[in-house]
Write an enzyme that holds these catalytic residues in place. Structure first.
Site, PDB file in Angstrom:
ATOM      1  N   HIS A  86      11.497  -7.660   2.782  1.00  0.00           N
ATOM      2  CA  HIS A  86      11.514  -8.943   2.570  1.00  0.00           C
ATOM      3  C   HIS A  86      11.619  -9.250   1.161  1.00  0.00           C
ATOM      4  O   HIS A  86      11.094  -8.793   0.094  1.00  0.00           O
ATOM      5  CB  HIS A  86      10.215  -9.775   3.316  1.00  0.00           C
ATOM      6  N   TRP A  91       2.619 -14.962  -2.611  1.00  0.00           N
ATOM      7  CA  TRP A  91       1.638 -14.433  -3.417  1.00  0.00           C
ATOM      8  C   TRP A  91       2.041 -12.958  -3.927  1.00  0.00           C
ATOM      9  O   TRP A  91       1.221 -12.640  -4.829  1.00  0.00           O
ATOM     10  CB  TRP A  91       0.540 -13.602  -2.130  1.00  0.00           C
ATOM     11  N   ARG A 135       7.602 -14.367   6.068  1.00  0.00           N
ATOM     12  CA  ARG A 135       8.257 -13.794   4.810  1.00  0.00           C
ATOM     13  C   ARG A 135       9.417 -12.894   5.232  1.00  0.00           C
ATOM     14  O   ARG A 135      10.348 -12.898   4.868  1.00  0.00           O
ATOM     15  CB  ARG A 135       7.400 -13.317   3.718  1.00  0.00           C
ATOM     16  N   GLU A 189       3.369  -5.938   7.434  1.00  0.00           N
ATOM     17  CA  GLU A 189       2.769  -5.087   6.417  1.00  0.00           C
ATOM     18  C   GLU A 189       1.477  -4.456   6.852  1.00  0.00           C
ATOM     19  O   GLU A 189       0.412  -4.983   7.630  1.00  0.00           O
ATOM     20  CB  GLU A 189       2.719  -6.125   5.261  1.00  0.00           C
ATOM     21  N   ARG A 190       1.042  -3.606   5.961  1.00  0.00           N
ATOM     22  CA  ARG A 190      -0.312  -2.820   6.033  1.00  0.00           C
ATOM     23  C   ARG A 190      -1.333  -3.805   5.930  1.00  0.00           C
ATOM     24  O   ARG A 190      -1.202  -4.762   5.118  1.00  0.00           O
ATOM     25  CB  ARG A 190      -0.395  -1.644   4.853  1.00  0.00           C
ATOM     26  N   MET A 191      -2.603  -3.707   6.633  1.00  0.00           N
ATOM     27  CA  MET A 191      -3.732  -4.903   6.421  1.00  0.00           C
ATOM     28  C   MET A 191      -4.554  -4.296   5.341  1.00  0.00           C
ATOM     29  O   MET A 191      -5.126  -3.219   5.467  1.00  0.00           O
ATOM     30  CB  MET A 191      -4.251  -4.872   7.859  1.00  0.00           C
ATOM     31  N   LYS A 200      -4.741  -8.859  -7.909  1.00  0.00           N
ATOM     32  CA  LYS A 200      -4.818  -7.395  -8.265  1.00  0.00           C
ATOM     33  C   LYS A 200      -5.255  -6.909  -9.556  1.00  0.00           C
ATOM     34  O   LYS A 200      -6.128  -5.985  -9.475  1.00  0.00           O
ATOM     35  CB  LYS A 200      -3.294  -6.812  -7.987  1.00  0.00           C
ATOM     36  N   ARG A 216      -4.481   1.624  -2.867  1.00  0.00           N
ATOM     37  CA  ARG A 216      -3.199   1.274  -2.805  1.00  0.00           C
ATOM     38  C   ARG A 216      -2.172   2.417  -2.690  1.00  0.00           C
ATOM     39  O   ARG A 216      -1.129   2.144  -1.713  1.00  0.00           O
ATOM     40  CB  ARG A 216      -2.770   0.509  -4.007  1.00  0.00           C
ATOM     41  N   ARG A 217      -2.531   3.328  -3.205  1.00  0.00           N
ATOM     42  CA  ARG A 217      -1.646   4.413  -3.167  1.00  0.00           C
ATOM     43  C   ARG A 217      -1.712   5.877  -2.402  1.00  0.00           C
ATOM     44  O   ARG A 217      -0.951   6.671  -2.324  1.00  0.00           O
ATOM     45  CB  ARG A 217      -1.093   4.839  -4.711  1.00  0.00           C
ATOM     46  N   HIS A 259       8.675  -5.077   5.781  1.00  0.00           N
ATOM     47  CA  HIS A 259       7.539  -5.150   4.750  1.00  0.00           C
ATOM     48  C   HIS A 259       7.602  -3.622   3.934  1.00  0.00           C
ATOM     49  O   HIS A 259       7.894  -2.455   4.495  1.00  0.00           O
ATOM     50  CB  HIS A 259       6.303  -5.437   4.991  1.00  0.00           C
ATOM     51  N   ASN A 261       5.332  -1.353   3.109  1.00  0.00           N
ATOM     52  CA  ASN A 261       4.538  -0.055   3.760  1.00  0.00           C
ATOM     53  C   ASN A 261       5.086   0.319   5.249  1.00  0.00           C
ATOM     54  O   ASN A 261       5.065   1.246   5.359  1.00  0.00           O
ATOM     55  CB  ASN A 261       2.956  -0.526   3.705  1.00  0.00           C
TER      56      ASN A 261
END
Length: 331
Positions: A86, A91, A135, A189-191, A200, A216-217, A259, A261
Protein backbone atom coordinates in the site's frame (compact mmCIF):
# COMPACT_ATOMS: atom_id res chain seq x y z
CA UNK A 1 14.41 -6.53 -18.08
CA UNK A 2 15.83 -9.82 -16.90
CA UNK A 3 14.58 -11.93 -14.04
CA UNK A 4 15.78 -10.43 -10.78
CA UNK A 5 16.25 -13.17 -8.24
CA UNK A 6 18.62 -16.04 -7.64
CA UNK A 7 16.33 -17.69 -5.09
CA UNK A 8 14.09 -20.70 -5.70
CA UNK A 9 10.34 -20.15 -6.04
CA UNK A 10 8.21 -22.88 -4.47
CA UNK A 11 4.76 -23.96 -5.57
CA UNK A 12 2.94 -25.62 -2.70
CA UNK A 13 -0.75 -26.38 -3.13
CA UNK A 14 -3.22 -27.70 -0.60
CA UNK A 15 -5.87 -30.09 -1.98
CA UNK A 16 -9.25 -28.52 -2.63
CA UNK A 17 -12.22 -30.85 -2.61
CA UNK A 18 -14.75 -28.87 -4.62
CA UNK A 19 -15.30 -25.47 -6.15
CA UNK A 20 -17.71 -23.58 -8.37
CA UNK A 21 -17.99 -20.19 -9.99
CA UNK A 22 -19.64 -17.60 -7.78
CA UNK A 23 -19.77 -16.70 -4.13
CA UNK A 24 -18.87 -19.10 -1.35
CA UNK A 25 -20.36 -17.56 1.76
CA UNK A 26 -18.78 -20.05 4.15
CA UNK A 27 -15.28 -19.17 2.99
CA UNK A 28 -16.07 -15.48 2.65
CA UNK A 29 -14.55 -15.62 -0.79
CA UNK A 30 -15.16 -15.78 -4.54
CA UNK A 31 -14.39 -19.12 -6.12
CA UNK A 32 -13.33 -19.34 -9.77
CA UNK A 33 -11.78 -22.79 -9.74
CA UNK A 34 -13.87 -25.65 -11.10
CA UNK A 35 -12.46 -28.92 -9.77
CA UNK A 36 -13.42 -32.50 -8.96
CA UNK A 37 -13.08 -34.29 -5.63
CA UNK A 38 -9.58 -34.54 -4.22
CA UNK A 39 -7.60 -37.73 -3.95
CA UNK A 40 -4.09 -38.91 -3.02
CA UNK A 41 -2.95 -39.10 -6.66
CA UNK A 42 -0.96 -36.14 -7.86
CA UNK A 43 0.94 -34.47 -10.65
CA UNK A 44 4.44 -33.05 -10.39
CA UNK A 45 5.22 -29.39 -10.56
CA UNK A 46 8.64 -27.80 -10.53
CA UNK A 47 10.65 -25.14 -8.82
CA UNK A 48 12.37 -22.39 -10.71
CA UNK A 49 15.68 -20.76 -9.99
CA UNK A 50 15.73 -17.39 -11.75
CA UNK A 51 18.88 -15.32 -12.07
CA UNK A 52 19.99 -12.26 -13.97
CA UNK A 53 20.81 -14.37 -17.00
CA UNK A 54 18.80 -17.60 -16.91
CA UNK A 55 16.14 -19.75 -15.28
CA UNK A 56 16.47 -23.41 -14.40
CA UNK A 57 14.08 -26.08 -13.17
CA UNK A 58 14.73 -27.62 -9.75
CA UNK A 59 13.16 -30.55 -7.85
CA UNK A 60 9.36 -30.74 -8.43
CA UNK A 61 6.55 -30.68 -5.89
CA UNK A 62 3.01 -32.06 -6.16
CA UNK A 63 -0.38 -30.91 -7.50
CA UNK A 64 -3.59 -32.95 -6.93
CA UNK A 65 -5.05 -35.05 -9.76
CA UNK A 66 -8.64 -36.03 -10.53
CA UNK A 67 -9.47 -39.57 -9.34
CA UNK A 68 -12.42 -39.88 -11.73
CA UNK A 69 -10.79 -38.87 -15.00
CA UNK A 70 -7.32 -40.04 -14.15
CA UNK A 71 -6.01 -36.71 -15.37
CA UNK A 72 -4.69 -33.60 -13.71
CA UNK A 73 -6.63 -30.32 -13.47
CA UNK A 74 -6.41 -28.28 -16.65
CA UNK A 75 -4.47 -25.08 -16.20
CA UNK A 76 -3.61 -22.12 -18.38
CA UNK A 77 -0.16 -21.76 -19.85
CA UNK A 78 0.63 -18.59 -17.94
CA UNK A 79 -0.72 -16.30 -15.23
CA UNK A 80 0.45 -12.98 -13.81
CA UNK A 81 0.83 -12.37 -10.07
CA UNK A 82 1.21 -8.73 -9.02
CA UNK A 83 2.17 -7.78 -5.45
CA UNK A 84 1.74 -4.17 -4.28
CA UNK A 85 2.49 -2.73 -0.86
CA UNK A 86 0.00 0.00 0.00
CA UNK A 87 0.92 3.64 -0.43
CA UNK A 88 2.05 5.83 2.45
CA UNK A 89 -0.49 5.95 5.29
CA UNK A 90 -1.18 8.79 7.72
CA UNK A 91 0.69 6.93 10.44
CA UNK A 92 3.62 6.17 8.13
CA UNK A 93 3.85 9.92 7.70
CA UNK A 94 3.76 10.48 11.47
CA UNK A 95 6.34 7.71 12.10
CA UNK A 96 3.92 5.73 14.27
CA UNK A 97 3.67 1.96 14.64
CA UNK A 98 0.53 1.12 12.65
CA UNK A 99 0.13 -2.65 12.56
CA UNK A 100 -3.56 -3.59 12.39
CA UNK A 101 -4.88 -0.10 13.20
CA UNK A 102 -7.05 0.92 10.25
CA UNK A 103 -5.78 4.29 8.97
CA UNK A 104 -6.10 5.70 5.42
CA UNK A 105 -3.54 6.88 2.88
CA UNK A 106 -1.95 10.30 2.80
CA UNK A 107 -2.16 12.40 -0.38
CA UNK A 108 1.34 11.08 -1.13
CA UNK A 109 0.04 7.53 -0.62
CA UNK A 110 -2.80 8.20 -3.05
CA UNK A 111 -0.27 9.36 -5.66
CA UNK A 112 1.85 6.26 -5.03
CA UNK A 113 -1.18 4.00 -5.56
CA UNK A 114 -2.05 5.80 -8.80
CA UNK A 115 1.54 5.50 -10.01
CA UNK A 116 1.51 1.77 -9.16
CA UNK A 117 -1.62 1.43 -11.27
CA UNK A 118 0.05 3.14 -14.22
CA UNK A 119 2.93 0.67 -13.99
CA UNK A 120 0.60 -2.32 -14.31
CA UNK A 121 -2.01 -0.81 -16.63
CA UNK A 122 -1.14 -3.23 -19.45
CA UNK A 123 -0.91 -6.39 -17.31
CA UNK A 124 -4.09 -8.52 -17.09
CA UNK A 125 -5.94 -8.72 -13.76
CA UNK A 126 -8.93 -11.05 -13.17
CA UNK A 127 -9.23 -10.97 -9.40
CA UNK A 128 -7.83 -8.79 -6.61
CA UNK A 129 -6.97 -9.87 -3.08
CA UNK A 130 -6.42 -7.31 -0.38
CA UNK A 131 -6.37 -7.09 3.39
CA UNK A 132 -9.27 -5.95 5.55
CA UNK A 133 -7.50 -2.62 6.15
CA UNK A 134 -8.51 0.53 4.29
CA UNK A 135 -5.01 1.60 3.21
CA UNK A 136 -4.56 -1.62 1.23
CA UNK A 137 -8.08 -1.43 -0.19
CA UNK A 138 -7.58 2.19 -1.27
CA UNK A 139 -4.35 1.20 -2.99
CA UNK A 140 -6.05 -1.65 -4.86
CA UNK A 141 -8.96 0.53 -6.02
CA UNK A 142 -6.82 3.51 -7.07
CA UNK A 143 -4.37 1.26 -8.91
CA UNK A 144 -7.10 -0.52 -10.87
CA UNK A 145 -8.69 2.79 -11.87
CA UNK A 146 -5.56 3.37 -13.99
CA UNK A 147 -5.90 0.07 -15.88
CA UNK A 148 -6.54 0.40 -19.59
CA UNK A 149 -9.14 -2.38 -19.56
CA UNK A 150 -11.38 -0.05 -17.51
CA UNK A 151 -13.03 -2.83 -15.53
CA UNK A 152 -14.63 -1.77 -12.24
CA UNK A 153 -13.20 -3.27 -9.02
CA UNK A 154 -16.04 -4.38 -6.72
CA UNK A 155 -15.50 -5.48 -3.13
CA UNK A 156 -17.18 -8.81 -2.44
CA UNK A 157 -19.26 -8.74 0.76
CA UNK A 158 -19.75 -12.16 2.29
CA UNK A 159 -19.50 -11.21 5.95
CA UNK A 160 -23.18 -12.07 6.43
CA UNK A 161 -26.07 -13.59 4.49
CA UNK A 162 -27.71 -10.19 4.15
CA UNK A 163 -24.51 -8.53 2.97
CA UNK A 164 -24.14 -11.25 0.36
CA UNK A 165 -27.70 -10.91 -0.89
CA UNK A 166 -27.79 -7.13 -0.92
CA UNK A 167 -24.54 -6.81 -2.89
CA UNK A 168 -25.53 -9.13 -5.76
CA UNK A 169 -25.08 -7.97 -9.36
CA UNK A 170 -27.84 -9.21 -11.67
CA UNK A 171 -26.46 -8.10 -15.04
CA UNK A 172 -24.18 -10.61 -16.73
CA UNK A 173 -22.76 -7.86 -18.93
CA UNK A 174 -21.94 -5.75 -15.86
CA UNK A 175 -20.25 -8.75 -14.24
CA UNK A 176 -18.03 -9.12 -17.31
CA UNK A 177 -16.92 -5.50 -16.87
CA UNK A 178 -16.12 -5.96 -13.17
CA UNK A 179 -13.24 -7.37 -11.14
CA UNK A 180 -13.98 -9.02 -7.78
CA UNK A 181 -12.00 -7.67 -4.83
CA UNK A 182 -11.60 -10.22 -2.04
CA UNK A 183 -10.72 -8.89 1.42
CA UNK A 184 -8.99 -11.17 3.91
CA UNK A 185 -7.74 -10.43 7.41
CA UNK A 186 -5.03 -13.06 6.85
CA UNK A 187 -3.32 -10.54 4.54
CA UNK A 188 -3.36 -7.82 7.21
CA UNK A 189 -0.19 -6.18 8.43
CA UNK A 190 1.68 -7.78 11.30
CA UNK A 191 -0.06 -6.92 14.58
CA UNK A 192 2.36 -4.80 16.62
CA UNK A 193 0.57 -5.26 19.95
CA UNK A 194 1.34 -2.63 22.57
CA UNK A 195 3.55 -0.70 20.12
CA UNK A 196 0.59 0.31 17.93
CA UNK A 197 0.11 4.06 17.95
CA UNK A 198 3.49 4.75 19.54
CA UNK A 199 6.05 6.99 17.90
CA UNK A 200 8.94 4.86 16.66
CA UNK A 201 11.68 7.26 17.76
CA UNK A 202 10.12 7.84 21.19
CA UNK A 203 9.73 4.09 21.64
CA UNK A 204 13.42 3.59 20.84
CA UNK A 205 14.34 6.29 23.36
CA UNK A 206 12.17 4.63 26.01
CA UNK A 207 13.04 0.94 25.56
CA UNK A 208 16.41 1.26 23.86
CA UNK A 209 17.33 1.15 20.20
CA UNK A 210 18.48 -2.49 20.32
CA UNK A 211 15.25 -3.71 21.94
CA UNK A 212 13.03 -1.95 19.43
CA UNK A 213 15.19 -3.18 16.57
CA UNK A 214 14.76 -6.74 17.87
CA UNK A 215 10.96 -6.33 17.99
CA UNK A 216 10.85 -4.86 14.49
CA UNK A 217 13.46 -6.89 12.64
CA UNK A 218 13.79 -10.29 14.29
CA UNK A 219 11.93 -13.19 12.67
CA UNK A 220 10.51 -14.98 15.69
CA UNK A 221 10.45 -12.42 18.54
CA UNK A 222 7.12 -10.55 18.87
CA UNK A 223 6.63 -7.13 20.48
CA UNK A 224 4.58 -7.13 23.72
CA UNK A 225 1.21 -8.81 23.00
CA UNK A 226 1.87 -8.66 19.26
CA UNK A 227 2.91 -10.87 16.35
CA UNK A 228 6.37 -11.83 15.19
CA UNK A 229 7.09 -11.95 11.47
CA UNK A 230 6.98 -15.74 11.79
CA UNK A 231 3.42 -15.58 13.15
CA UNK A 232 2.38 -13.17 10.39
CA UNK A 233 3.91 -15.46 7.77
CA UNK A 234 2.02 -18.48 9.08
CA UNK A 235 -1.39 -16.92 8.39
CA UNK A 236 -0.46 -15.03 5.19
CA UNK A 237 1.30 -17.91 3.45
CA UNK A 238 -1.38 -20.39 4.48
CA UNK A 239 -4.03 -18.16 2.89
CA UNK A 240 -1.89 -17.68 -0.21
CA UNK A 241 -1.52 -21.44 -0.68
CA UNK A 242 -5.14 -22.27 0.02
CA UNK A 243 -6.96 -19.42 -1.77
CA UNK A 244 -4.67 -17.71 -4.28
CA UNK A 245 -2.47 -20.37 -5.85
CA UNK A 246 -5.52 -22.34 -7.10
CA UNK A 247 -6.67 -19.22 -8.96
CA UNK A 248 -3.28 -19.01 -10.70
CA UNK A 249 -3.41 -22.72 -11.53
CA UNK A 250 -6.83 -22.11 -13.11
CA UNK A 251 -5.32 -19.44 -15.35
CA UNK A 252 -6.52 -16.37 -13.46
CA UNK A 253 -4.34 -13.26 -13.26
CA UNK A 254 -4.12 -12.07 -9.65
CA UNK A 255 -3.19 -8.83 -7.92
CA UNK A 256 -2.50 -8.67 -4.18
CA UNK A 257 -2.51 -5.28 -2.47
CA UNK A 258 -1.35 -5.74 1.10
CA UNK A 259 1.33 -4.74 3.61
CA UNK A 260 5.06 -4.83 4.16
CA UNK A 261 5.15 -7.86 6.44
CA UNK A 262 2.37 -9.94 4.87
CA UNK A 263 3.95 -9.44 1.43
CA UNK A 264 7.45 -10.13 2.74
CA UNK A 265 6.05 -13.40 4.08
CA UNK A 266 4.64 -14.37 0.68
CA UNK A 267 7.86 -13.39 -1.10
CA UNK A 268 9.81 -15.43 1.45
CA UNK A 269 7.71 -18.43 0.43
CA UNK A 270 7.95 -17.81 -3.32
CA UNK A 271 11.69 -17.08 -3.39
CA UNK A 272 12.61 -19.57 -0.65
CA UNK A 273 14.31 -16.93 1.46
CA UNK A 274 15.76 -17.84 4.83
CA UNK A 275 14.59 -16.18 8.04
CA UNK A 276 17.75 -14.07 7.97
CA UNK A 277 17.25 -13.01 4.36
CA UNK A 278 13.61 -12.01 4.80
CA UNK A 279 14.22 -9.70 7.75
CA UNK A 280 16.49 -7.57 5.56
CA UNK A 281 14.00 -7.50 2.67
CA UNK A 282 12.59 -4.00 2.15
CA UNK A 283 9.46 -3.26 0.09
CA UNK A 284 8.80 0.30 -1.00
CA UNK A 285 5.27 1.67 -0.71
CA UNK A 286 3.31 1.72 -3.96
CA UNK A 287 5.86 -0.21 -6.05
CA UNK A 288 4.43 -3.32 -7.81
CA UNK A 289 6.33 -6.59 -8.00
CA UNK A 290 5.55 -8.95 -10.91
CA UNK A 291 5.75 -12.74 -10.95
CA UNK A 292 4.87 -15.04 -13.84
CA UNK A 293 3.28 -18.38 -12.94
CA UNK A 294 3.90 -20.84 -15.76
CA UNK A 295 3.88 -24.63 -15.85
CA UNK A 296 3.72 -24.78 -12.07
CA UNK A 297 6.67 -22.43 -11.54
CA UNK A 298 6.92 -18.89 -10.19
CA UNK A 299 9.40 -16.66 -12.03
CA UNK A 300 10.10 -13.29 -10.43
CA UNK A 301 10.34 -10.47 -12.96
CA UNK A 302 10.99 -7.57 -10.61
CA UNK A 303 9.15 -4.27 -10.71
CA UNK A 304 7.73 -2.93 -13.97
CA UNK A 305 9.55 0.34 -14.63
CA UNK A 306 6.67 2.19 -16.23
CA UNK A 307 3.94 2.00 -18.87
CA UNK A 308 6.06 3.69 -21.54
CA UNK A 309 8.84 1.09 -21.49
CA UNK A 310 8.17 -1.63 -24.06
CA UNK A 311 10.51 -4.07 -22.34
CA UNK A 312 8.15 -4.35 -19.41
CA UNK A 313 5.58 -6.02 -21.65
CA UNK A 314 8.06 -8.14 -23.55
CA UNK A 315 8.53 -10.47 -20.58
CA UNK A 316 6.34 -13.07 -22.30
CA UNK A 317 4.48 -13.44 -25.58
CA UNK A 318 1.17 -13.55 -23.71
CA UNK A 319 1.75 -10.20 -22.01
CA UNK A 320 2.79 -8.67 -25.33
CA UNK A 321 -0.36 -10.01 -26.97
CA UNK A 322 -2.51 -8.65 -24.14
CA UNK A 323 -1.06 -5.18 -24.62
CA UNK A 324 -1.71 -5.41 -28.38
CA UNK A 325 -5.31 -6.32 -27.61
CA UNK A 326 -5.65 -3.28 -25.34
CA UNK A 327 -4.13 -1.09 -28.06
CA UNK A 328 -6.79 -2.35 -30.46
CA UNK A 329 -9.60 -1.63 -28.00
CA UNK A 330 -8.45 1.96 -27.51
CA UNK A 331 -8.10 2.73 -31.22
Amino acid sequence: MAASTSQHALVSIKPRCSASFGHDRRAGNVRFVSATNCCPTSRKLGLVCASNSQSSVIEPTQLPSSPESGSTPKKSGESALILIRHGESLWNEKNLFTGCVDVPLTPKGVKEAIEAGKRICNIPVDVIYTSSLIRAQMTAMLAMMQHRRKKVPIIVHNESERAHQWSQVYSEETKKQSIPVITAWQLNERMYGELQGLNKQETADRFGKDQVHEWRRSYDIPPPNGESLEMCAERAVSYFKDQIIPQLVAGKHVMIAAHGNSLRSIIMHLDKLTSQEVISLELSTGIPMLYIFKEGKFIRRGSPAGPSEAGVYAYTKNLAKYRQKLDGMVQ
